[in-house]
Each structure stands twice: as structure tokens, then as C-alpha cells.
Design an enzyme around this catalytic site. Sequence first.
Site, PDB file in Angstrom:
ATOM      1  N   HIS A   1      12.707   3.038  -2.466  1.00 57.32           N
ATOM      2  CA  HIS A   1      12.345   3.184  -3.880  1.00 57.32           C
ATOM      3  C   HIS A   1      12.546   4.636  -4.306  1.00 57.32           C
ATOM      4  O   HIS A   1      12.116   5.560  -3.603  1.00 57.32           O
ATOM      5  CB  HIS A   1      10.858   2.885  -4.104  1.00 57.32           C
TER       6      HIS A   1
ATOM      7  N   HIS B   1      14.916  -1.343   1.777  1.00 54.08           N
ATOM      8  CA  HIS B   1      15.198  -0.677   0.491  1.00 54.08           C
ATOM      9  C   HIS B   1      14.368   0.588   0.379  1.00 54.08           C
ATOM     10  O   HIS B   1      13.259   0.666   0.893  1.00 54.08           O
ATOM     11  CB  HIS B   1      14.918  -1.614  -0.697  1.00 54.08           C
TER      12      HIS B   1
ATOM     13  N   ASN C   1       8.774   0.889   2.235  1.00 57.25           N
ATOM     14  CA  ASN C   1       7.735   0.086   2.871  1.00 57.25           C
ATOM     15  C   ASN C   1       8.360  -0.759   3.985  1.00 57.25           C
ATOM     16  O   ASN C   1       9.393  -1.394   3.776  1.00 57.25           O
ATOM     17  CB  ASN C   1       7.081  -0.842   1.831  1.00 57.25           C
TER      18      ASN C   1
ATOM     19  N   ASP D   1      14.851  -1.280 -10.504  1.00 54.98           N
ATOM     20  CA  ASP D   1      13.819  -2.228 -10.094  1.00 54.98           C
ATOM     21  C   ASP D   1      13.456  -3.112 -11.297  1.00 54.98           C
ATOM     22  O   ASP D   1      13.298  -2.629 -12.418  1.00 54.98           O
ATOM     23  CB  ASP D   1      12.582  -1.470  -9.599  1.00 54.98           C
ATOM     24  N   ILE D   2      13.320  -4.409 -11.048  1.00 55.92           N
ATOM     25  CA  ILE D   2      13.078  -5.365 -12.138  1.00 55.92           C
ATOM     26  C   ILE D   2      11.653  -5.255 -12.694  1.00 55.92           C
ATOM     27  O   ILE D   2      11.394  -5.648 -13.834  1.00 55.92           O
ATOM     28  CB  ILE D   2      13.377  -6.810 -11.654  1.00 55.92           C
TER      29      ILE D   2
ATOM     30  N   GLN E   1       5.725  -4.279   2.054  1.00 53.87           N
ATOM     31  CA  GLN E   1       7.113  -4.727   1.862  1.00 53.87           C
ATOM     32  C   GLN E   1       7.123  -6.188   1.424  1.00 53.87           C
ATOM     33  O   GLN E   1       6.840  -7.082   2.218  1.00 53.87           O
ATOM     34  CB  GLN E   1       7.935  -4.554   3.149  1.00 53.87           C
TER      35      GLN E   1
HETATM   36  P1  AMP Z   1       8.642  -3.727  -1.800  1.00 51.99           P
HETATM   37  O1  AMP Z   1       7.228  -4.082  -2.172  1.00 51.99           O
HETATM   38  O2  AMP Z   1       8.771  -2.351  -1.227  1.00 51.99           O
HETATM   39  O3  AMP Z   1       9.265  -4.791  -0.930  1.00 51.99           O
HETATM   40  O4  AMP Z   1       9.431  -3.674  -3.163  1.00 51.99           O
HETATM   41  C1  AMP Z   1      10.226  -4.712  -3.629  1.00 51.99           C
HETATM   42  C2  AMP Z   1      10.690  -4.334  -5.006  1.00 51.99           C
HETATM   43  O5  AMP Z   1      11.757  -5.171  -5.379  1.00 51.99           O
HETATM   44  C3  AMP Z   1       9.598  -4.490  -6.087  1.00 51.99           C
HETATM   45  O6  AMP Z   1       9.370  -3.234  -6.720  1.00 51.99           O
HETATM   46  C4  AMP Z   1      10.213  -5.517  -7.047  1.00 51.99           C
HETATM   47  O7  AMP Z   1       9.922  -5.251  -8.395  1.00 51.99           O
HETATM   48  C5  AMP Z   1      11.705  -5.378  -6.758  1.00 51.99           C
HETATM   49  N1  AMP Z   1      12.508  -6.564  -7.064  1.00 51.99           N
HETATM   50  C6  AMP Z   1      12.264  -7.826  -6.679  1.00 51.99           C
HETATM   51  N2  AMP Z   1      13.245  -8.646  -7.149  1.00 51.99           N
HETATM   52  C7  AMP Z   1      14.110  -7.869  -7.828  1.00 51.99           C
HETATM   53  C8  AMP Z   1      15.323  -8.112  -8.547  1.00 51.99           C
HETATM   54  N3  AMP Z   1      15.823  -9.332  -8.671  1.00 51.99           N
HETATM   55  N4  AMP Z   1      15.959  -7.062  -9.128  1.00 51.99           N
HETATM   56  C9  AMP Z   1      15.445  -5.817  -9.019  1.00 51.99           C
HETATM   57  N5  AMP Z   1      14.311  -5.518  -8.351  1.00 51.99           N
HETATM   58  C10 AMP Z   1      13.649  -6.524  -7.771  1.00 51.99           C
END
Ligand code: AMP
Length: 135
Positions: free
Chosen positions: A101, A99, A86, A30-31, A93
Site C-alpha cells: 500500500h 501487495h 500486510n 485502491d478501490i 491481509q
Molecule cells: P489488505 O487488507 O492489505 O489485504 O488490503 C487489500 C486492499 O485491496 C484493500 O485496501 C482493498 O480496498 C483493496 N481492493 C480490494 N479489491 C480491490 C479492487 N478490485 N481494486 C482495487 N483495490 C481493491
Amino acid sequence: MEDCIFCKIATGKIPCAKLHESKEILAFLDIAPANKGHCLVIPKKHLETITEIPDALLSKMITAVKELTARIDRALKPDGFNIINNNKKPAGQLVPHFHIHVIPRFINDGQEITWKANTFDGEYMEKIRQIILTN
Ligand code: AMP
Ligand code: ZN
């Protein structure tokens, strides 16, 4: 899907810190991680929520989640894990591409993954149970 960031990652259009890849699945860090080792497992195909994921694919994803959890456990020795998915914006989400986590947890890591507990009376609980069972 053109505007989807995870589709772009799945097709290699934007980079990721890859941890696992198969024909149908990708896992990467995760970024904006909650903790070190926080990673995401995604289907390469654009599907949004859990009810859209075919059972066979979901099964492969949860196996990938389990294997990654075991690897991170060996590598980083956290004190626990949250496995979180989520579904839809009101549930948190932010990226509308399914996805899961994998979040390593450490004692006193300052993270809070929680909800406020409601108290529903027995009659209401039974009504909700019946509504769920008849759908
Ligand atoms: P959610 O809130 O469950 O949709 O989580 C989305 C997740 O995606 C968050 O934890 C972000 O930090 C992660 N995210 C968004 N863009 C990227 C990316 N380019 N590379 C890796 N993780 C990402
Ligand atoms: Zn997508």
C-alpha cells in the site's frame, strides 16, 4: 490463481485504475482508499507474502513504490505517506496476493494506522533477540 481478485486485475479480467505497469508489476488505485491517491503495487504473478517474493522482483516493486510515492507527492502534495504491507490474515491481509500500500497522509485526515505498544523487560527482549538470531 483462479479465485484471486488481484490475479484477475493482473490479467485484465477485471478493470482497475492503472497507474503503472511493467512485465512483472502493476500499480493501481485502491478501490476503498484511506485517502486520495491510495494505491497498491502488486506482482502480476500470484505470490502471497513477502518471503515468497524473489529478491529481484521485490527490488523492482520497491522501486515502483518509491517512484509512485514521488509522483503522488508532486501531484497531490500530501503531508506524509504510509508504505504498508500486510502479511497473512491476522496481520490484516484481506487479499492473499502480495501487495504494498502507498497511502498519502494529510494532517488531520482522521486515519489511524497504529498499534498498541507492549513493554517487554530486558531479559525477555534478549531471549527474543537470540531466538531470532539462531533461526
Ligand atoms: P489488505 O487488507 O492489505 O489485504 O488490503 C487489500 C486492499 O485491496 C484493500 O485496501 C482493498 O480496498 C483493496 N481492493 C480490494 N479489491 C480491490 C479492487 N478490485 N481494486 C482495487 N483495490 C481493491
Ligand atoms: Zn493472485
